[in-house]
Design an enzyme around this catalytic site. Structure first.
Site, PDB file in Angstrom:
ATOM      1  CG  ASP A  26      -2.058   1.223   0.784  1.00  0.00           C
ATOM      2  OD1 ASP A  26      -2.215   1.219  -0.229  1.00  0.00           O
ATOM      3  OD2 ASP A  26      -2.215   1.566   2.060  1.00  0.00           O
ATOM      4  CG  ASN A  74      -7.641  -2.224  -4.652  1.00  0.00           C
ATOM      5  OD1 ASN A  74      -7.117  -3.282  -4.653  1.00  0.00           O
ATOM      6  ND2 ASN A  74      -8.045  -0.708  -3.630  1.00  0.00           N
TER       7      ASN A  74
HETATM    8  C1  IPE Z   1      -5.022  -2.527   0.244  1.00  0.00           C
HETATM    9  O1  IPE Z   1      -5.348  -1.385  -0.023  1.00  0.00           O
HETATM   10  C2  IPE Z   1      -5.439  -3.178  -1.269  1.00  0.00           C
HETATM   11  C3  IPE Z   1      -4.092  -3.456  -1.733  1.00  0.00           C
HETATM   12  C4  IPE Z   1      -3.199  -2.890  -1.367  1.00  0.00           C
HETATM   13  C5  IPE Z   1      -3.725  -4.358  -2.489  1.00  0.00           C
HETATM   14  P1  IPE Z   1      -6.670  -0.203  -0.034  1.00  0.00           P
HETATM   15  O2  IPE Z   1      -6.333   0.561  -0.130  1.00  0.00           O
HETATM   16  O3  IPE Z   1      -7.503  -0.590  -1.222  1.00  0.00           O
HETATM   17  O4  IPE Z   1      -6.520  -0.069   1.538  1.00  0.00           O
HETATM   18  P2  IPE Z   1      -8.210   0.838   2.216  1.00  0.00           P
HETATM   19  O5  IPE Z   1      -9.338   1.031   0.887  1.00  0.00           O
HETATM   20  O6  IPE Z   1      -6.357   1.753   2.566  1.00  0.00           O
HETATM   21  O7  IPE Z   1      -8.098  -0.115   3.164  1.00  0.00           O
HETATM   22  C1  IPE Z   2      -1.499   0.225  -3.305  1.00  0.00           C
HETATM   23  O1  IPE Z   2      -1.718   1.116  -3.332  1.00  0.00           O
HETATM   24  C2  IPE Z   2      -2.240  -0.560  -4.663  1.00  0.00           C
HETATM   25  C3  IPE Z   2      -3.666  -0.611  -5.107  1.00  0.00           C
HETATM   26  C4  IPE Z   2      -4.570  -1.207  -3.715  1.00  0.00           C
HETATM   27  C5  IPE Z   2      -3.868  -1.628  -6.037  1.00  0.00           C
HETATM   28  P1  IPE Z   2      -2.850   2.231  -3.036  1.00  0.00           P
HETATM   29  O2  IPE Z   2      -3.087   2.704  -4.839  1.00  0.00           O
HETATM   30  O3  IPE Z   2      -4.083   2.093  -3.060  1.00  0.00           O
HETATM   31  O4  IPE Z   2      -1.802   3.860  -3.082  1.00  0.00           O
HETATM   32  P2  IPE Z   2      -2.642   4.688  -1.747  1.00  0.00           P
HETATM   33  O5  IPE Z   2      -3.147   3.674  -0.577  1.00  0.00           O
HETATM   34  O6  IPE Z   2      -4.115   5.644  -2.439  1.00  0.00           O
HETATM   35  O7  IPE Z   2      -1.356   5.836  -1.059  1.00  0.00           O
HETATM   36 MG    MG Z   3      -4.491   2.494  -0.185  1.00  0.00          MG
END
Ligand code: IPE
Ligand code: IPE
Ligand code: MG
Length: 246
Positions: A26, A74
């Site tokens: 993340d 997602n």
């Molecule tokens: C978790 O991250 C999913 C992945 C890293 C693929 P998210 O960014 O989707 O999680 P939340 O929404 O902050 O809980």
């Molecule tokens: C994790 O990074 C990757 C996926 C969930 C696909 P994020 O896209 O959630 O990055 P932040 O949390 O918005 O910084």
């Molecule tokens: Mg995220």
């Protein structure tokens, strides 16, 4: 670096190395935002970091690495971001078709893959043929993965057997349940890392992480280097795992 190598002559160091590491990758979006870049570039940077970390885990002697790449939630993101992530997956699969055998990596995909674009599913199938011939580290990429959906799928499979008269509900065991999850055959993760400064599990490996050690770091995933993984492993090696005992 590499003080934890499983092949090390030092048995204590080898014992402190997790067999199975899981990572919630993340922070890609925030990494890009900090640099005034589109979120898409954060995901590309994250994909590079994933390649580096998976090679490093292999070098250390970690048996399994499971990463959360795209959750069942997602899909709520803007269509162009989802498309960007799918394109990165395509690119990774195309590149790795050639590289996997050379690096001896066994690549697996976990999640509800049936809703992915057909060309990605075809690439996953091609990769499976190549990676089945390898015997190095197992890298599990969770795509359209949700811990709750994993459990629901397993429940459906068992319910089907009950319906067909093949299974008595009273005979359902925890092991039987585990064998019907997408993670069938995998040991539970010993160390579960979440980068990106959030302290939640976001629907990752709910069943499998019952006794995992959770490591939360503020580091955004694209900045997660092998040295930072060493820090996490070092923290892990200091944990006393009791599994409910004393
Ligand atoms: C978790 O991250 C999913 C992945 C890293 C693929 P998210 O960014 O989707 O999680 P939340 O929404 O902050 O809980
Ligand atoms: C994790 O990074 C990757 C996926 C969930 C696909 P994020 O896209 O959630 O990055 P932040 O949390 O918005 O910084
Ligand atoms: Mg995220």
């Amino acid at each position: 670096m590499a003080i934890f190598n499983r092949n090390s002559v030092n048995d204590t160091a080898a014992a402190s190395l997790p067999r199975h590491i899981a990572i919630i990758m993340d922070g890609n979006g925030r990494w890009a935002k900090k640099r005034g870049l589109p979120r898409k570039l954060g995901h590309s940077a994250g994909a590079e970091t994933f390649r580096t970390i998976s090679r490093y885990c292999d070098k250390l002697g970690v048996e399994q690495l499971t990463v959360y790449a795209f959750s069942t939630e997602n899909w709520k993101r803007p269509a162009d971001e989802v498309e960007g992530i799918m394109n990165l997956l395509r690119k990774y699969l195309k590149d790795s078709c050639a590289q996997l055998a050379a690096e001896n990596v066994r690549l697996r995909f976990l999640g509800d893959l049936e809703v992915l674009p057909q060309d990605i599913r075809d690439l996953i199938a091609q990769n499976k043929v190549i990676s089945d011939k390898c015997d190095g580290i197992i890298v599990n990429i969770c795509v359209n993965y949700g811990g709750r959906l994993d459990i629901v799928h397993a429940a459906r499979k068992l319910a089907e057997k009950v319906k067909n008269g093949e299974l008595d509900p009273a005979d359902i065991t925890e092991d039987m349940f585990s064998e019907n999850l997408w993670t069938k055959g995998l040991p539970d993760p010993d160390l579960l890392i979440r980068t990106g400064a959030e302290s939640r599990i976001s629907n990752f490996l709910l069943w499998q992480s019952a006794y995992s050690e959770f490591y939360f770091t503020d580091t955004l995933f694209p900045d997660f280097t092998p040295d930072k993984l060493d820090e996490a492993i070092s923290w892990f090696s200091g944990r006393k795992r009791r599994f409910g005992g004393v």
